[in-house]
Every structure is written in structure tokens, then in C-alpha cells.
Design a protein around this motif. Sequence first.
Motif, PDB file in Angstrom:
ATOM      1  N   SER A   1       4.667   5.737  -5.169  1.00 46.91           N
ATOM      2  CA  SER A   1       5.342   5.414  -6.424  1.00 46.91           C
ATOM      3  C   SER A   1       5.061   6.417  -7.527  1.00 46.91           C
ATOM      4  O   SER A   1       5.756   6.460  -8.531  1.00 46.91           O
ATOM      5  CB  SER A   1       4.906   4.022  -6.903  1.00 46.91           C
ATOM      6  OG  SER A   1       3.527   4.033  -7.225  1.00 46.91           O
ATOM      7  N   GLY A   2       4.019   7.236  -7.365  1.00 41.06           N
ATOM      8  CA  GLY A   2       3.648   8.176  -8.417  1.00 41.06           C
ATOM      9  C   GLY A   2       2.795   7.534  -9.495  1.00 41.06           C
ATOM     10  O   GLY A   2       2.418   8.173 -10.465  1.00 41.06           O
ATOM     11  N   ILE A   3       2.470   6.244  -9.359  1.00 45.29           N
ATOM     12  CA  ILE A   3       1.634   5.526 -10.321  1.00 45.29           C
ATOM     13  C   ILE A   3       0.209   5.513  -9.787  1.00 45.29           C
ATOM     14  O   ILE A   3      -0.053   4.981  -8.709  1.00 45.29           O
ATOM     15  CB  ILE A   3       2.135   4.090 -10.533  1.00 45.29           C
ATOM     16  CG1 ILE A   3       3.574   4.114 -11.044  1.00 45.29           C
ATOM     17  CG2 ILE A   3       1.237   3.344 -11.495  1.00 45.29           C
ATOM     18  CD1 ILE A   3       4.206   2.750 -11.129  1.00 45.29           C
ATOM     19  N   LEU A   4      -0.704   6.143 -10.546  1.00 44.00           N
ATOM     20  CA  LEU A   4      -2.061   6.275 -10.059  1.00 44.00           C
ATOM     21  C   LEU A   4      -2.817   4.954 -10.077  1.00 44.00           C
ATOM     22  O   LEU A   4      -3.733   4.750  -9.289  1.00 44.00           O
ATOM     23  CB  LEU A   4      -2.810   7.314 -10.904  1.00 44.00           C
ATOM     24  CG  LEU A   4      -2.220   8.732 -10.876  1.00 44.00           C
ATOM     25  CD1 LEU A   4      -3.048   9.656 -11.752  1.00 44.00           C
ATOM     26  CD2 LEU A   4      -2.144   9.268  -9.456  1.00 44.00           C
ATOM     27  N   GLN A   5      -2.459   4.066 -10.988  1.00 43.58           N
ATOM     28  CA  GLN A   5      -3.131   2.780 -11.090  1.00 43.58           C
ATOM     29  C   GLN A   5      -2.096   1.662 -11.070  1.00 43.58           C
ATOM     30  O   GLN A   5      -0.987   1.820 -11.586  1.00 43.58           O
ATOM     31  CB  GLN A   5      -3.944   2.694 -12.390  1.00 43.58           C
ATOM     32  CG  GLN A   5      -5.198   3.573 -12.386  1.00 43.58           C
ATOM     33  CD  GLN A   5      -5.965   3.444 -13.673  1.00 43.58           C
ATOM     34  OE1 GLN A   5      -5.456   3.767 -14.731  1.00 43.58           O
ATOM     35  NE2 GLN A   5      -7.202   2.983 -13.586  1.00 43.58           N
ATOM     36  N   SER A   6      -2.483   0.560 -10.477  1.00 44.01           N
ATOM     37  CA  SER A   6      -1.590  -0.586 -10.395  1.00 44.01           C
ATOM     38  C   SER A   6      -1.541  -1.298 -11.741  1.00 44.01           C
ATOM     39  O   SER A   6      -2.449  -1.163 -12.570  1.00 44.01           O
ATOM     40  CB  SER A   6      -2.080  -1.551  -9.311  1.00 44.01           C
ATOM     41  OG  SER A   6      -3.335  -2.088  -9.669  1.00 44.01           O
ATOM     42  N   PRO A   7      -0.475  -2.076 -11.984  1.00 45.09           N
ATOM     43  CA  PRO A   7      -0.408  -2.844 -13.234  1.00 45.09           C
ATOM     44  C   PRO A   7      -1.593  -3.788 -13.411  1.00 45.09           C
ATOM     45  O   PRO A   7      -2.053  -4.012 -14.523  1.00 45.09           O
ATOM     46  CB  PRO A   7       0.915  -3.609 -13.096  1.00 45.09           C
ATOM     47  CG  PRO A   7       1.740  -2.795 -12.165  1.00 45.09           C
ATOM     48  CD  PRO A   7       0.760  -2.184 -11.203  1.00 45.09           C
ATOM     49  N   GLU A   8      -2.090  -4.335 -12.311  1.00 43.35           N
ATOM     50  CA  GLU A   8      -3.218  -5.256 -12.408  1.00 43.35           C
ATOM     51  C   GLU A   8      -4.471  -4.528 -12.900  1.00 43.35           C
ATOM     52  O   GLU A   8      -5.235  -5.054 -13.729  1.00 43.35           O
ATOM     53  CB  GLU A   8      -3.492  -5.905 -11.047  1.00 43.35           C
ATOM     54  CG  GLU A   8      -2.413  -6.876 -10.583  1.00 43.35           C
ATOM     55  CD  GLU A   8      -1.179  -6.161 -10.067  1.00 43.35           C
ATOM     56  OE1 GLU A   8      -1.264  -4.939  -9.808  1.00 43.35           O
ATOM     57  OE2 GLU A   8      -0.124  -6.820  -9.920  1.00 43.35           O
ATOM     58  N   GLU A   9      -4.704  -3.314 -12.377  1.00 39.66           N
ATOM     59  CA  GLU A   9      -5.873  -2.551 -12.816  1.00 39.66           C
ATOM     60  C   GLU A   9      -5.771  -2.179 -14.295  1.00 39.66           C
ATOM     61  O   GLU A   9      -6.744  -2.300 -15.050  1.00 39.66           O
ATOM     62  CB  GLU A   9      -6.020  -1.293 -11.963  1.00 39.66           C
ATOM     63  CG  GLU A   9      -6.370  -1.562 -10.506  1.00 39.66           C
ATOM     64  CD  GLU A   9      -6.368  -0.314  -9.665  1.00 39.66           C
ATOM     65  OE1 GLU A   9      -7.001  -0.321  -8.602  1.00 39.66           O
ATOM     66  OE2 GLU A   9      -5.717   0.681 -10.070  1.00 39.66           O
ATOM     67  N   LEU A  10      -4.583  -1.716 -14.707  1.00 45.61           N
ATOM     68  CA  LEU A  10      -4.400  -1.368 -16.115  1.00 45.61           C
ATOM     69  C   LEU A  10      -4.529  -2.589 -17.017  1.00 45.61           C
ATOM     70  O   LEU A  10      -5.076  -2.511 -18.125  1.00 45.61           O
ATOM     71  CB  LEU A  10      -3.030  -0.713 -16.305  1.00 45.61           C
ATOM     72  CG  LEU A  10      -2.901   0.733 -15.815  1.00 45.61           C
ATOM     73  CD1 LEU A  10      -1.464   1.191 -15.902  1.00 45.61           C
ATOM     74  CD2 LEU A  10      -3.800   1.656 -16.608  1.00 45.61           C
TER      75      LEU A  10
ATOM     76  N   HIS B   1       0.827  -1.211   0.000  1.00 44.15           N
ATOM     77  CA  HIS B   1       0.000   0.000   0.000  1.00 44.15           C
ATOM     78  C   HIS B   1       0.858   1.257   0.000  1.00 44.15           C
ATOM     79  O   HIS B   1       0.620   2.183  -0.790  1.00 44.15           O
ATOM     80  CB  HIS B   1      -0.923  -0.019   1.220  1.00 44.15           C
ATOM     81  CG  HIS B   1      -1.838   1.165   1.305  1.00 44.15           C
ATOM     82  ND1 HIS B   1      -2.825   1.405   0.384  1.00 44.15           N
ATOM     83  CD2 HIS B   1      -1.897   2.185   2.201  1.00 44.15           C
ATOM     84  CE1 HIS B   1      -3.470   2.516   0.706  1.00 44.15           C
ATOM     85  NE2 HIS B   1      -2.920   3.015   1.795  1.00 44.15           N
ATOM     86  N   VAL B   2       1.863   1.303   0.855  1.00 48.15           N
ATOM     87  CA  VAL B   2       2.706   2.501   0.944  1.00 48.15           C
ATOM     88  C   VAL B   2       3.513   2.686  -0.341  1.00 48.15           C
ATOM     89  O   VAL B   2       3.622   3.804  -0.864  1.00 48.15           O
ATOM     90  CB  VAL B   2       3.631   2.410   2.168  1.00 48.15           C
ATOM     91  CG1 VAL B   2       4.680   3.515   2.152  1.00 48.15           C
ATOM     92  CG2 VAL B   2       2.807   2.504   3.444  1.00 48.15           C
ATOM     93  N   ASN B   3       4.087   1.619  -0.857  1.00 47.11           N
ATOM     94  CA  ASN B   3       4.887   1.743  -2.078  1.00 47.11           C
ATOM     95  C   ASN B   3       4.038   2.192  -3.265  1.00 47.11           C
ATOM     96  O   ASN B   3       4.515   2.937  -4.129  1.00 47.11           O
ATOM     97  CB  ASN B   3       5.571   0.418  -2.395  1.00 47.11           C
ATOM     98  CG  ASN B   3       6.677   0.088  -1.404  1.00 47.11           C
ATOM     99  OD1 ASN B   3       7.239   0.981  -0.771  1.00 47.11           O
ATOM    100  ND2 ASN B   3       6.989  -1.177  -1.260  1.00 47.11           N
ATOM    101  N   SER B   4       2.788   1.742  -3.306  1.00 52.06           N
ATOM    102  CA  SER B   4       1.913   2.191  -4.396  1.00 52.06           C
ATOM    103  C   SER B   4       1.515   3.651  -4.218  1.00 52.06           C
ATOM    104  O   SER B   4       1.378   4.383  -5.198  1.00 52.06           O
ATOM    105  CB  SER B   4       0.658   1.313  -4.455  1.00 52.06           C
ATOM    106  OG  SER B   4      -0.109   1.441  -3.269  1.00 52.06           O
ATOM    107  N   LEU B   5       1.349   4.089  -2.955  1.00 49.43           N
ATOM    108  CA  LEU B   5       1.000   5.485  -2.702  1.00 49.43           C
ATOM    109  C   LEU B   5       2.135   6.424  -3.104  1.00 49.43           C
ATOM    110  O   LEU B   5       1.896   7.493  -3.688  1.00 49.43           O
ATOM    111  CB  LEU B   5       0.661   5.691  -1.221  1.00 49.43           C
ATOM    112  CG  LEU B   5      -0.689   5.188  -0.729  1.00 49.43           C
ATOM    113  CD1 LEU B   5      -0.818   5.430   0.766  1.00 49.43           C
ATOM    114  CD2 LEU B   5      -1.824   5.881  -1.467  1.00 49.43           C
TER     115      LEU B   5
END
Length: 418
Positions: free
Chosen positions: A180-189, A174-178
Motif C-alpha cells: 500500500s505504500g503506507i509504512l504504518q497502519s491506521p491502528e498504530e498511528l 499483510h500483503v495489502n499493507s506491504l
Amino acid sequence: IASLLQSWHNTLHKATCGKGRNMEDEIDLRKYTDVLRKHWKLIVIIIVIAAFVAGLVSFLSPPIYKANAAVLITKARSEIVFEPKYRTSLEENVAGVASQQQALIALVKSSTMATQVIEQLGDKLEPKERRVESILDKVQVRDQGDFIEISVKSTDPQKAAAIANAWAKSYESHVNSLYSGILQSPEELEAQADAAKKEYEGKQRAWEDFVSNNRISELSRQIADKEVLCQVKSLREQIEAGSSSPASATANSLALILLQARAFTSLPSDFQISMDQLSGITASLDDVDALISTLEARSGSTQGQSISELRQEILQLKGELEKENARKQNLGRSRSIAWETYTTLDSKTAEVKVAAQVQDAIVRVAVVATVPESPVTPRKAMNIGIALVLGLVIGILCAFGAEYFKGKRREEIKSDES
């Protein structure tokens, strides 16, 4: 205790024969030991009761196990942004680092983490443990600078370790995704790209069905035939009402030849015909009627239709042809948009996956929780020991209290007698 002992000491001195002030100020320890010997049974009973209660509670209480996991706060040094350009070397000042650390610590024990852990463990948790408040009560957080320890208590040692590890992994992700500057995760994309691909495949099938079943060619041929039919009928009317001069006959012959060629084949661009070739050709009404019959049968027109009726049918057919062309354009445009959407999402998914692999982690799991072998509570020996000490203190207080009240009672009796 000291005031009680002093009060009891003064009472004893008043009840005995008077002595000097110096003797009153001295404390005779033998009197206290006498009181303890006198009430030793009471003290022992209280100690036994306290130890028994502590032991009973300790043996009846369920064992509580504690599992510890830990995460380490690292420093973010770079990030990759594919669009619109590369960006590296994030600058961080001291105040920013301190503020970030406080935020990271605050995020550890949050409802977001609890919700993610509940979703991750699922049926491994009991129904009452699937509430956010319930699972938050099991978790304790202790920070030592950049080292954050996550402790979980439970009656099940395996469950305690599972919750601690799930909490640490969820927090790391959760923290790394927050940060990371990436609004969406690879799974969502990737899910969006799959949906876009399915939509494109549907648009492609619709385009293929239209190409194989459209009426554009049929309508174009009917329009061309009816237009030629109109011209042939106009030629027939002209022949019937025309003059018999050689020039008029030659013109009619030439028009018939061109209409016949247009009806059955296409003329080459360098097509030429001389007047000598036309000298022996005449445009008879029989030839015109034969061409009219052929065109009426081929175009599906009713025999004997007037030129105005044919022109009205041509307008209707052109309207249908326009609709078919518009549908073709819409299907082609929709297919192109669907393809561009899919290719864009697919490329972005690949970019985000690369960025997620290269991106420096803000936090990492430093310690993985192991299944605890011994419970942290209840500590039976310690509890019984504390109960023995506490029972001894209470017993001594009760003994001196009983002696104190006895002295008070004797003073009251003497006062009544005097």
C-alpha cells in the motif's frame, strides 16, 4: 514377475521329458493355472491378511478433514499520497507483474503468516499447534495463475476451516499493507496519537499548575519595592548631607513626590508638575522615614538595612525571577510541542484511514472456507480395495515363488541321485 515365471517355466520343462525347441519356447498357461489352483489357500490367506491390516489401519486412523480457502491476486492501479503530493497511475510492466506474482505466492506459506494466524486464533489451537513448524505442516498452497488456493488439514473440521479462513484474511491484510505504500497502519498511528494526546494533557496540566502557583508577580513586586526603597534611602542620605539652598530643597521634594507615586501608584505619561506647585512642598526626613518604613514592611526587608545589602537582595530576587521565567518558557514550549505532535499525528491518522479505504487491494479473499462434512482420509473402501489387489499380487508371487523353489529343490535331489 515375468522373469520369475520364465525361470519357473524353464525349470518345469527341464524336469519333464525332453521335447522340441519349438515346444520349449511355448508357454502353457494351464501349468500356471495349475500352480494357482495348487496354492489357492496361500493366495486367499495373503489377500485376507492384507485386507484385514488395511481395514484395521483405516478404522484405527483418526479422520482427517480438509478445508479450502482461496485468494485472488488483483492489479494495483492507483495509490494516494497526501504528503507531499498526489500520485496516481502506477505503471507496471510484464516482468514486474510476473516478479510480483512470484513474490505473492512465496508469501502465502511463510513464517510471518503462521505467526499471525497463531496470534489470531490463540486458545483455539492446542499448545503443540501454536508452533510455527507445526501449523505450517497443516497448510498446502496451490496456485493457478492469479488464483491461490489455501488448503488446511486437521482432525477437527471446524479447526481446519478456522485456520484456512484466518490464513486467507491474514494474508490479504499483510500483503495489502506491504504494497500500500503506507509504512504504518491506521491502528498504530491512532495509538501514537492517543499517547501524544495524553502527553499534551499532562503538559497542559503542568502549565496550568505553574500559572496558578508561580512567583513571577511576587518577585517582580518585591524587586520593584526594594529598588524604590534603595532610592528612598539614597534620598534620605542626600537630604541629610545636602545643602539648604532653595534649588536643592525643590529637587528633593520633587524626588520624594515621584518616589511616593512610584511606590503606591503609576504615573500617567502626561504627568506634569510646575515649580509653583513645588514651592510650598518640602521633603522632610519624617516623610522619608515614613515611606521607608512602609516599603520595608511591604517588601519584607529587614529594618535598617544598608543600600548595598538591599542591592544584594535585589540581585538574588532577580536571579529567582529569571529562573521562574525560564521555567515558564520551558513549560510553554513543551506544551506547544506536545500539541503540535498530537495534531500532526491525528491528521496523519485521518489521512492514512482515507488512503487505506481508497487504496486498491493487491489481493482479496475469493473463497471462504466452509466446515468440511466428510474426511479426506482415511478412505476405508479404497484402502481395502487397494489391499485386496495388492494381496492378490503378493499371493500370486508367493505361489509361483514356492513352486519355483520346489522345482529347484527337485533338480538338486535328482542331481544328487545321479
